[in-house]
Write an enzyme that holds these catalytic residues in place. Sequence first.
Site, short mmCIF file in Angstrom:
data_model
loop_
_atom_site.label_atom_id
_atom_site.label_comp_id
_atom_site.label_asym_id
_atom_site.label_seq_id
_atom_site.Cartn_x
_atom_site.Cartn_y
_atom_site.Cartn_z
N CYS A 25 -0.04 -5.89 -0.72
CA CYS A 25 1.07 -6.62 -1.37
C CYS A 25 2.13 -5.81 -1.26
O CYS A 25 2.26 -4.80 -1.82
CB CYS A 25 0.61 -7.18 -2.80
SG CYS A 25 -0.70 -8.42 -2.76
N ILE A 26 3.39 -6.26 -0.96
CA ILE A 26 4.56 -5.72 -0.70
C ILE A 26 5.22 -5.40 -2.26
O ILE A 26 5.09 -6.31 -2.91
CB ILE A 26 5.76 -6.51 0.35
CG1 ILE A 26 5.01 -6.65 1.55
CG2 ILE A 26 6.74 -5.60 0.30
CD1 ILE A 26 5.57 -7.47 2.60
#
EC number: 2.8.1.-
Length: 111
Positions: free
Chosen positions: A110-111
């Site tokens: 996940c960024i």
Amino acid sequence: MSTLTVGERSIALDKDGYLVELGDWSEEVASALAAHEDLELTAEHWEVLTLLRAFYQEFELSPATRPLIKYTALKLGADKGNSLHLNRLFKGTPAKLAAKLAGLPKPTNCI
């Protein structure tokens, strides 16, 4: 690094607001983290947070969105294990926000 104050405890958070020490998690900590996100935890939230903590115990990682949806559907049924439901509960970022509130590390992809 920042801190979260819960009662008389000062809890270390990383730059993204996740717990530095997973052992610092409690329901009170989860509620304080949620309040910081302008979110009030309901029974539906707790159901997913409890499930996430069980997932982490079993697999030793925080799930990304797709595995979170599949695991939720497997354990709680299709009516709760779908992106619409989880996005509604966790402001459109269920994997990241739910992991944070469950006291788990940020999902790796996940960024």
